[in-house]
Design a protein around this motif. Structure first.
Motif, mmCIF file in Angstrom:
data_model
loop_
_atom_site.group_PDB
_atom_site.id
_atom_site.type_symbol
_atom_site.label_atom_id
_atom_site.label_comp_id
_atom_site.label_asym_id
_atom_site.label_seq_id
_atom_site.Cartn_x
_atom_site.Cartn_y
_atom_site.Cartn_z
ATOM 1 N N LEU A 1 0.820 -1.295 -0.017
ATOM 2 C CA LEU A 1 -0.088 -0.083 -0.088
ATOM 3 C C LEU A 1 1.040 1.187 -0.099
ATOM 4 N N GLN A 2 0.878 1.830 -1.060
ATOM 5 C CA GLN A 2 1.761 2.929 -1.187
ATOM 6 C C GLN A 2 0.866 4.181 -0.921
ATOM 7 N N MET A 3 1.150 5.054 0.089
ATOM 8 C CA MET A 3 0.597 6.035 0.658
ATOM 9 C C MET A 3 1.423 7.279 0.546
ATOM 10 N N THR A 4 0.522 8.115 -0.210
ATOM 11 C CA THR A 4 1.157 9.520 -0.591
ATOM 12 C C THR A 4 0.258 10.753 0.048
ATOM 13 N N ARG A 5 0.811 11.858 0.211
ATOM 14 C CA ARG A 5 0.299 13.073 0.651
ATOM 15 C C ARG A 5 -0.576 12.798 2.088
ATOM 16 N N LEU A 6 0.232 12.022 2.834
ATOM 17 C CA LEU A 6 -0.504 11.735 4.133
ATOM 18 C C LEU A 6 -0.934 12.983 4.885
ATOM 19 N N LYS A 7 -2.021 12.671 5.500
ATOM 20 C CA LYS A 7 -2.607 13.486 6.468
ATOM 21 C C LYS A 7 -2.701 13.025 7.820
ATOM 22 N N PRO A 8 -2.695 14.112 8.935
ATOM 23 C CA PRO A 8 -2.952 13.442 10.204
ATOM 24 C C PRO A 8 -4.010 12.498 10.469
ATOM 25 N N GLU A 9 -5.077 12.721 9.896
ATOM 26 C CA GLU A 9 -6.209 11.837 10.020
ATOM 27 C C GLU A 9 -6.056 10.296 9.450
ATOM 28 N N ASP A 10 -4.844 10.388 8.816
ATOM 29 C CA ASP A 10 -4.295 8.937 8.479
ATOM 30 C C ASP A 10 -3.839 8.089 9.436
ATOM 31 N N THR A 11 -3.466 8.599 10.621
ATOM 32 C CA THR A 11 -3.005 8.052 11.614
ATOM 33 C C THR A 11 -3.830 6.867 12.193
ATOM 34 N N ALA A 12 -3.172 5.828 12.238
ATOM 35 C CA ALA A 12 -3.862 4.746 12.707
ATOM 36 C C ALA A 12 -2.941 3.096 12.632
ATOM 37 N N VAL A 13 -3.516 2.261 13.021
ATOM 38 C CA VAL A 13 -2.813 1.054 13.006
ATOM 39 C C VAL A 13 -3.412 0.237 11.783
ATOM 40 N N TYR A 14 -2.690 -0.063 10.958
ATOM 41 C CA TYR A 14 -2.985 -0.469 9.248
ATOM 42 C C TYR A 14 -2.646 -1.973 9.387
ATOM 43 N N TYR A 15 -3.700 -2.892 8.834
ATOM 44 C CA TYR A 15 -3.828 -4.432 8.946
ATOM 45 C C TYR A 15 -4.046 -4.486 7.508
ATOM 46 N N CYS A 16 -3.608 -6.005 7.091
ATOM 47 C CA CYS A 16 -3.879 -6.531 5.921
ATOM 48 C C CYS A 16 -4.497 -7.843 6.259
ATOM 49 N N ALA A 17 -5.218 -8.090 5.452
ATOM 50 C CA ALA A 17 -6.279 -9.650 5.593
ATOM 51 C C ALA A 17 -6.462 -10.041 3.941
ATOM 52 N N VAL A 18 -7.049 -11.214 3.985
ATOM 53 C CA VAL A 18 -7.245 -11.702 2.494
ATOM 54 C C VAL A 18 -8.817 -12.315 2.697
ATOM 55 N N ASP A 19 -9.367 -12.187 1.391
ATOM 56 C CA ASP A 19 -10.918 -12.760 1.339
ATOM 57 C C ASP A 19 -10.794 -13.791 0.423
ATOM 58 N N PRO A 20 -10.903 -15.078 1.143
ATOM 59 C CA PRO A 20 -10.715 -16.226 -0.073
ATOM 60 C C PRO A 20 -11.879 -16.441 -0.757
ATOM 61 N N SER A 21 -13.158 -15.782 -0.418
ATOM 62 C CA SER A 21 -14.304 -15.911 -1.085
ATOM 63 C C SER A 21 -14.011 -15.004 -2.664
ATOM 64 N N ASN A 22 -13.246 -14.162 -2.500
ATOM 65 C CA ASN A 22 -12.793 -13.142 -3.623
ATOM 66 C C ASN A 22 -14.265 -12.861 -4.154
ATOM 67 N N ALA A 23 -14.979 -12.323 -2.950
ATOM 68 C CA ALA A 23 -16.231 -11.785 -3.400
ATOM 69 C C ALA A 23 -15.929 -10.245 -4.201
ATOM 70 N N VAL A 24 -17.115 -10.126 -5.098
ATOM 71 C CA VAL A 24 -16.815 -8.935 -5.874
ATOM 72 C C VAL A 24 -17.159 -7.552 -5.027
ATOM 73 N N ALA A 25 -18.099 -7.698 -4.040
ATOM 74 C CA ALA A 25 -18.221 -6.543 -2.981
ATOM 75 C C ALA A 25 -17.158 -6.807 -1.801
ATOM 76 N N ILE A 26 -16.623 -5.720 -1.317
ATOM 77 C CA ILE A 26 -15.767 -5.920 -0.040
ATOM 78 C C ILE A 26 -16.639 -5.656 1.150
ATOM 79 N N LYS A 27 -16.452 -6.824 1.803
ATOM 80 C CA LYS A 27 -17.175 -7.006 3.333
ATOM 81 C C LYS A 27 -16.321 -7.448 4.321
ATOM 82 N N VAL A 28 -15.975 -6.498 5.253
ATOM 83 C CA VAL A 28 -14.994 -6.903 6.251
ATOM 84 C C VAL A 28 -15.101 -8.345 6.726
#
Length: 122
Positions: free
Chosen positions: A79-106
């Motif tokens: 994840l290339q992040m540019t022009r970062l803002k203070p509101e981007d401050t967070a813990v970032y996680y990655c995960a996978v969707d094995p269903s490869n659904a068309v819609a993104i559902k957490v």
């Protein structure tokens, strides 16, 4: 399991590239998503890339500033992040969707690893 890394402390306007290394999962067969969470708030979707790399999803907050990609031979997503803002401050996680659904559902995502902290100072 996935492991996100590459976070750090940057100033507003600067860039960071996060990496998501996979072990025991083959990212070339899976939709990979990036999410972030601030203490006391819900986990928030940031971006995702389909198993083929042909479909990308971005949250409105990420559009135009963040770019998701993956390197199948390295079994790593980025994840290339540019022009970062203070509101981007967070813990970032990655995960996978094995269903490869068309819609993104957490709820479809799994293999959450430890996140990486991104702090953007003003």
């Amino acid at each position: 399991q996935l492991q996100a890394y590459g976070g750090g402390l940057v100033q507003a306007g600067e860039s960071l590239r996060l990496s998501c290394a996979a072990s025991g999962r083959t990212l070339s067969r899976l939709t990979v998503g990036w999410f972030r969470q601030v203490p006391g708030k819900e986990r928030e979707f940031v971006s995702a890339i389909s198993w083929s790399g042909g479909r990308l999803w971005y949250a409105d907050s990420a559009k135009g500033r963040f770019t998701i990609s993956k390197h199948n031979a390295k079994n790593t997503a980025y994840l290339q992040m540019t022009r970062l803002k203070p509101e981007d401050t967070a813990v970032y996680y990655c995960a996978v969707d094995p269903s490869n659904a068309v819609a993104i559902k957490v709820d479809n995502f799994e293999s959450w690893g430890q996140g990486t902290l991104v702090t953007v100072s003003s």
